[in-house]
Scaffold this motif. Structure first.
Motif, PDB file in Angstrom:
ATOM      1  N   LEU A 159       0.939  -1.056  -0.004  1.00  0.00           N
ATOM      2  CA  LEU A 159      -0.090   0.096  -0.102  1.00  0.00           C
ATOM      3  C   LEU A 159       0.778   1.237  -0.090  1.00  0.00           C
ATOM      4  N   LEU A 160       0.410   2.310  -0.595  1.00  0.00           N
ATOM      5  CA  LEU A 160       1.187   3.493  -0.597  1.00  0.00           C
ATOM      6  C   LEU A 160       1.001   4.153   0.657  1.00  0.00           C
ATOM      7  N   GLU A 161       2.200   4.434   1.344  1.00  0.00           N
ATOM      8  CA  GLU A 161       2.205   5.185   2.580  1.00  0.00           C
ATOM      9  C   GLU A 161       2.853   6.678   2.446  1.00  0.00           C
ATOM     10  N   ILE A 162       1.853   7.767   2.809  1.00  0.00           N
ATOM     11  CA  ILE A 162       2.367   9.033   2.806  1.00  0.00           C
ATOM     12  C   ILE A 162       2.640   9.465   4.285  1.00  0.00           C
ATOM     13  N   THR A 163       3.768  10.147   4.560  1.00  0.00           N
ATOM     14  CA  THR A 163       4.338  10.542   5.574  1.00  0.00           C
ATOM     15  C   THR A 163       4.404  12.296   5.637  1.00  0.00           C
ATOM     16  N   ASP A 164       3.975  12.921   6.435  1.00  0.00           N
ATOM     17  CA  ASP A 164       3.973  14.277   6.743  1.00  0.00           C
ATOM     18  C   ASP A 164       5.506  14.410   7.391  1.00  0.00           C
ATOM     19  N   GLU A 165       6.343  14.979   6.628  1.00  0.00           N
ATOM     20  CA  GLU A 165       7.799  15.101   7.297  1.00  0.00           C
ATOM     21  C   GLU A 165       7.853  16.227   8.211  1.00  0.00           C
ATOM     22  N   LYS A 166       7.071  17.448   7.942  1.00  0.00           N
ATOM     23  CA  LYS A 166       7.081  18.385   8.978  1.00  0.00           C
ATOM     24  C   LYS A 166       6.501  17.988  10.078  1.00  0.00           C
ATOM     25  N   HIS A 167       5.620  17.554  10.446  1.00  0.00           N
ATOM     26  CA  HIS A 167       4.864  17.217  11.737  1.00  0.00           C
ATOM     27  C   HIS A 167       4.975  15.741  12.116  1.00  0.00           C
ATOM     28  N   SER A 168       6.124  15.025  11.701  1.00  0.00           N
ATOM     29  CA  SER A 168       6.682  13.954  12.191  1.00  0.00           C
ATOM     30  C   SER A 168       8.059  14.112  13.052  1.00  0.00           C
ATOM     31  N   GLY A 169       7.952  13.337  14.149  1.00  0.00           N
ATOM     32  CA  GLY A 169       9.438  13.375  14.930  1.00  0.00           C
ATOM     33  C   GLY A 169       8.854  13.592  16.380  1.00  0.00           C
ATOM     34  N   LEU A 170      10.042  13.512  17.348  1.00  0.00           N
ATOM     35  CA  LEU A 170       9.802  13.716  18.845  1.00  0.00           C
ATOM     36  C   LEU A 170       9.326  15.035  19.418  1.00  0.00           C
TER      37      LEU A 170
END
Length: 174
Positions: free
Chosen positions: A101-112
């Motif tokens: 499946l295609l997974e889309i990640t929002d890098e701006k709002h991801s992280g600790l």
């Protein structure tokens, strides 16, 4: 503005929006998915369907993946979602495994140390992966007391194509 359920139209795709970029806010990656729920099977309740012809239709579930960090939100520290391209058909006895499946990640709002807002991801999904405007029934099976209807999604604009089919157990469009 531009969110699902609002009355303003979503932005249209432009040529600039479709250019490949080496760095960007959203990461798209094919990921193996194993979460499925059986929505239909050809196996009769008395088990009289021959095993070699028994089929099931599976619907992907758990489209927001859980990561290795288990905190109050029980998931990863990434804002991401997997895209279902439709339902999957396979042997009645076997649960689909490792389906990409295609997974889309929002890098701006991801992280600790960032707020995990999903509104930007939802707008991205609405623009690049819009919901079909309707569904066109292309096949039906009504034997054995277990009806199955297969539908072709109709894209909202000529810039889009539908990549999969959707199944239902009633004659009402999804």
């Amino acid at each position: 503005a531009g969110e699902l359920g609002s009355h303003s139209p979503l932005p249209r795709l432009t040529r600039e929006m479709c250019e490949k970029q080496t760095v960007g806010r959203f990461k798209l990656k094919w990921q193996a998915h194993a979460g499925f729920s059986r929505m239909w099977t050809s196996v009769s309740p008395d088990g009289s369907t021959p095993a070699q012809s028994a089929l099931s239709v599976w619907s992907p579930v758990e489209l927001i993946p859980k990561g290795m960090f288990h905190g109050p939100k029980r998931g990863s520290n990434a804002v991401k979602q997997r895209i279902s391209l439709g339902h999957y058909i396979g042997p009645a006895a076997g649960l689909p495994m490792e389906v990409p499946l295609l997974e889309i990640t929002d890098e701006k709002h991801s992280g600790l140390f960032v707020k995990h807002h999903a509104s930007g991801l939802h707008l991205f999904l609405d623009v690049y992966f819009p919901h079909p405007v309707r569904f066109r029934r292309v096949w039906q099976h009504s034997g054995g007391g277990r009806p199955l209807y297969v539908w072709d999604p109709v894209p909202p604009a000529p810039e889009f194509v539908s990549l999969g089919m959707v199944a239902t157990t009633s004659d009402e469009a999804p």
